[in-house]
Design an enzyme around this catalytic site. Sequence first.
Site, PDB file in Angstrom:
ATOM      1  N   TYR A 125       0.828  -1.210   0.000  1.00 22.49           N
ATOM      2  CA  TYR A 125       0.000   0.000   0.000  1.00 22.49           C
ATOM      3  C   TYR A 125       0.860   1.258   0.000  1.00 22.49           C
ATOM      4  O   TYR A 125       1.041   1.898   1.019  1.00 22.49           O
ATOM      5  CB  TYR A 125      -0.904  -0.037   1.243  1.00 22.49           C
ATOM      6  CG  TYR A 125      -1.909   1.072   1.376  1.00 22.49           C
ATOM      7  CD1 TYR A 125      -2.813   1.360   0.360  1.00 22.49           C
ATOM      8  CD2 TYR A 125      -1.991   1.810   2.553  1.00 22.49           C
ATOM      9  CE1 TYR A 125      -3.758   2.369   0.513  1.00 22.49           C
ATOM     10  CE2 TYR A 125      -2.932   2.820   2.719  1.00 22.49           C
ATOM     11  CZ  TYR A 125      -3.806   3.097   1.692  1.00 22.49           C
ATOM     12  OH  TYR A 125      -4.752   4.093   1.835  1.00 22.49           O
ATOM     13  N   ARG A 130      -1.203   7.891  -4.117  1.00 19.73           N
ATOM     14  CA  ARG A 130      -2.125   6.943  -3.497  1.00 19.73           C
ATOM     15  C   ARG A 130      -3.430   7.602  -3.056  1.00 19.73           C
ATOM     16  O   ARG A 130      -3.461   8.739  -2.594  1.00 19.73           O
ATOM     17  CB  ARG A 130      -1.438   6.320  -2.271  1.00 19.73           C
ATOM     18  CG  ARG A 130      -2.164   5.163  -1.631  1.00 19.73           C
ATOM     19  CD  ARG A 130      -1.378   4.608  -0.468  1.00 19.73           C
ATOM     20  NE  ARG A 130      -1.437   5.481   0.710  1.00 19.73           N
ATOM     21  CZ  ARG A 130      -0.678   5.343   1.785  1.00 19.73           C
ATOM     22  NH1 ARG A 130       0.249   4.403   1.810  1.00 19.73           N
ATOM     23  NH2 ARG A 130      -0.797   6.153   2.810  1.00 19.73           N
ATOM     24  N   ASP A 131      -4.539   6.844  -3.220  1.00 23.63           N
ATOM     25  CA  ASP A 131      -5.873   7.289  -2.790  1.00 23.63           C
ATOM     26  C   ASP A 131      -6.214   8.665  -3.355  1.00 23.63           C
ATOM     27  O   ASP A 131      -6.413   9.637  -2.621  1.00 23.63           O
ATOM     28  CB  ASP A 131      -5.976   7.288  -1.263  1.00 23.63           C
ATOM     29  CG  ASP A 131      -6.103   5.889  -0.702  1.00 23.63           C
ATOM     30  OD1 ASP A 131      -6.027   4.927  -1.482  1.00 23.63           O
ATOM     31  OD2 ASP A 131      -6.287   5.750   0.518  1.00 23.63           O
ATOM     32  N   CYS A 132      -6.317   8.708  -4.669  1.00 21.63           N
ATOM     33  CA  CYS A 132      -6.470   9.990  -5.352  1.00 21.63           C
ATOM     34  C   CYS A 132      -7.785  10.697  -5.057  1.00 21.63           C
ATOM     35  O   CYS A 132      -7.902  11.902  -5.293  1.00 21.63           O
ATOM     36  CB  CYS A 132      -6.308   9.806  -6.866  1.00 21.63           C
ATOM     37  SG  CYS A 132      -7.495   8.673  -7.635  1.00 21.63           S
ATOM     38  N   SER A 137      -5.575   9.280   3.629  1.00 22.94           N
ATOM     39  CA  SER A 137      -4.652   8.159   3.453  1.00 22.94           C
ATOM     40  C   SER A 137      -3.691   8.381   2.294  1.00 22.94           C
ATOM     41  O   SER A 137      -3.104   7.430   1.780  1.00 22.94           O
ATOM     42  CB  SER A 137      -5.456   6.871   3.228  1.00 22.94           C
ATOM     43  OG  SER A 137      -6.469   7.059   2.275  1.00 22.94           O
TER      44      SER A 137
END
Length: 473
Positions: A125, A130-132, A137
């Site tokens: 992860y 990340r986590d657009c 997060s």
Amino acid sequence: MTLSRRKQRLGALAAATLAAATVSTVALTNAGAEEQPADSDAGITQAKVDNPYEGAQVYVNPQWSEQAAAEPGGEAIADQPTGVWLDRISAIEGNDSPTTGGMGVRDHLDEALAQGADAIQFVIYNLPGRDCAALASNGELPADAIDRYKTEYIDPIVEIQSDPAYAGIRIINVIEIDSLPNLVTNVSPRATATPNCDAMKANGNYQDGISYATAELGALPNTYNYLDSGHHGWIGWTNDDPQYDNFHASAAMFGSLIGMNGMTAEHVHGFITNTANYSPLEEPHWEVDQVVGGKPINQNGDVKWVDWNAYNGEIDFSTSFRDELVTNGFNEDIGMLIDTSRNGWGGPDRPAGPSTSTDPVTFVDESRIDQRFNKGNWCNQAGAGLGERPQVAPEAGIDAYVWIKPPGESDGASEPIDNDEGKGFDEMCDPAYEGNIRNGNNMSGARGEMPLSGHWSSDQFAELLANAYPPLS
């Protein structure tokens, strides 16, 4: 199970570690079936099995277990296996995060040997950008850092997992949650688009990174890759109009990875749904296409909770999505996992039966066990409870119910907190936030006074215990 020479050398240390952490190893077993331990002797390579959870004792993370056992009532679940999250490059060797306690990948694998575990669960992860569609997060790597992702993050993990000392352990990798479905649901020209998701779709680094990770990890003889595939409240919409179809488009997006960076269908053992989310396995008191007020619920635009979604639970969604993935190039024997760590929705507010109302909106609101304001709400949901305990092969096509999200660890801070982990403040974690188009402009439903994502919350843990379903004995 016989101890290997390596285990014998570690025996004294293992006994002290286990005693101090009050950790026990539990087995995921079929209901009513006799436990059949797998041979996990270090250095002995095993042939890959159809279901890595079958007959396996799954690693219990001592950091999480110790935290859980220290909370009132927590000893009841402190022996459950949970996912080990590798959410930063420094997590590979171990960092000072309160949830890792300095243990890195090798430390966890050594501890798995000491426990006599047959399987261990890692969460891969750390994608660039990340986590657009979220901020809580977001990770350490910017959108264009694909080379760092490969060489500084994936390659070192592969090197450690390939160590012959761990050849007897089934290493289960859950790969990059909350990623590829965002390139379907949160990109232009959809109204739900975000600039960050548009950027990630344009640069292709989600596909590049996930296919590279899957190929490199999947080439190892004892690894089992499960790709994250959202949940029914995110990609359960089936529609002939591509603008409103999330289900088929998401499966096609996964299928498009085959052939990238040498990734093949053989490198994918399965997929996981509901990771770190709250969607129930099923709604016991109503069906999504049930006729109320003269029209099927999922064809009634007034029922905003359903909003034309074809599914209202993870079992039906995950098994149907599995079939769709097979039609997009994946092997017919792929299995599904469902994260049940926080989807129990028990406690005093759980309906005992279906509503008697003939108004479809009232019927659904009074019948549903999922008490969120909207299925798009994902951050620290108030009123949630522990779901089914981890178990193997609970339904056809489902390899296991798992606790990949460790219960008690936050989804995100409820107010801005300065940190060096790359984690921003997301309004969806603010209990006063009134929502956006991605959650139907509903209240966030989040708990207050919550720490950064991945950090421990005693209050949230207590609520999960109190609202557990099935209830804790």
